[in-house]
Enzyme design. Structure first.
Site, PDB file in Angstrom:
ATOM      1  CG  HIS A 110      43.665  40.770  41.213  1.00 32.06           C
ATOM      2  ND1 HIS A 110      43.753  42.091  40.792  1.00 32.06           N
ATOM      3  CD2 HIS A 110      44.786  40.155  40.766  1.00 32.06           C
ATOM      4  CE1 HIS A 110      44.862  42.254  40.101  1.00 32.06           C
ATOM      5  NE2 HIS A 110      45.511  41.104  40.078  1.00 32.06           N
ATOM      6  NE  ARG A 114      52.161  45.466  36.691  1.00 27.52           N
ATOM      7  CZ  ARG A 114      50.892  45.748  36.949  1.00 27.52           C
ATOM      8  NH1 ARG A 114      50.298  45.232  38.010  1.00 27.52           N
ATOM      9  NH2 ARG A 114      50.198  46.551  36.154  1.00 27.52           N
ATOM     10  CG  HIS A 175      33.647  38.456  26.103  1.00 26.66           C
ATOM     11  ND1 HIS A 175      34.751  38.894  26.809  1.00 26.66           N
ATOM     12  CD2 HIS A 175      33.215  37.344  26.742  1.00 26.66           C
ATOM     13  CE1 HIS A 175      34.970  38.082  27.826  1.00 26.66           C
ATOM     14  NE2 HIS A 175      34.054  37.123  27.808  1.00 26.66           N
TER      15      HIS A 175
END
Length: 303
Positions: A110, A114, A175
């Protein structure tokens, strides 16, 4: 790339469009089979983008290289995130990439670079690049981090340790109590200052963007022919499930895109073509899968 001495939004936008072109060309050549489909889209509130998706390649099973330049009224959620109490216009542009390989021995990658600007006068750069192997190979993780450190060190020796730790914290699934992969670098809200002018920040962001194609095509060529079987494909689908969990639950870019009414197909491009979830799956102790889980931790010193 030569340092630009005067920067406006058109200069930044032009660079990101050029970056998309160059990365797509490099990936197409390295894959040897897949081609990119391009969709041009407009955002109802202002701006638009070019979505380019590759599917069914020899190496890349599914991936996207997305460019966007959008503007308009900032959402309430964005204003809250920026601690702004008055309405404001925004402009955002960048390139976002996720690639899901066919062979489980080739890692997922990935990258996002920006630029964001507000009508209040605030502007900043953000981005990052991280690697998510289905099977962690320590030598590959070290090489990957060495490439990123070299990019960072050319601009500021403090960047790599700071942005590496930031990536460890960001690309983390609370999690699951595991990192998404072997990390990389992550940075946000890089604002111009007297010590680091906008030109220097943009030069750094260009360095990160320009590093992507050489780094990932290295892994494509190195790992594309490594053998695998049903067990490795099974594990790949489970690890892709973790990728989906992160992108839908924790990723800020996904949330921003949906909140600003971006193009849904482009925002969810990062989803793999297939993924799997098995209730309470536990890998065999001592297996390559179990060893990979032991390495998905914050604070790993890869360099």
């Amino acid at each position: 790339m030569t340092l630009i001495t005067r920067i406006d939004t058109s200069s930044i936008t032009d660079y990101f469009q050029s970056l998309q072109d160059r990365i797509c060309d490099a990936l197409t050549e390295a894959d040897g089979q897949g081609t990119f489909r391009e969709d041009l889209w407009e955002r109802p509130g202002g701006g638009g983008g070019r979505s380019r998706v590759i599917q069914d390649g020899a190496i890349i099973e599914k991936g996207g290289v997305m460019f966007s330049a959008v503007h308009g009224e900032a959402s309430e959620a964005t204003l809250r995130q920026l601690n702004l109490t008055v309405s404001a216009e925004f402009f955002a542009t960048g390139v976002s990439i996720v690639l899901h390989p066919r062979n489980p021995m080739v890692p997922i990658i990935h990258m996002n670079v920006r630029y964001f600007e507000m009508s209040t006068g605030h502007n900043w750069f953000g981005g990052g690049i991280d690697l998510t192997p289905h099977y962690v190979v320590e030598a590959d993780a070290r090489w990957f981090h060495q490439q990123l450190k070299a990019v960072c060190d050319r601009h500021n020796p403090d960047y790599y340790p700071k942005f590496k730790a930031w990536a460890d914290d960001y690309f983390f699934l609370p999690h699951r109590n595991e990192t998404r992969g072997v990390g990389g670098i992550f940075f946000d809200y890089l604002k111009p200052s007297a010590e680091t002018p906008k030109e220097a920040l943009f030069d750094f962001v260009q360095g990160v963007g320009n590093a992507f194609a050489p780094v990932y095509t290295h892994f494509m060529q190195q790992n594309r022919d490594l053998p695998y079987g049903e067990a490795e494909k099974h594990w790949q689908l489970l690890r892709r499930g973790r990728y989906v969990e992160f992108n839908l639950v924790w990723d800020r870019g996904t949330k921003f895109g949906l909140e600003t009414k971006g193009r849904t197909e482009s925002i969810l491009m990062s989803m793999p073509p297939q993924a799997n979830w098995i209730y309470d799956y536990m890998p065999t102790p001592g297996s390559a899968e179990a060893q990979t889980l032991q390495l998905l931790k914050k604070g790993m010193d890869w360099v």
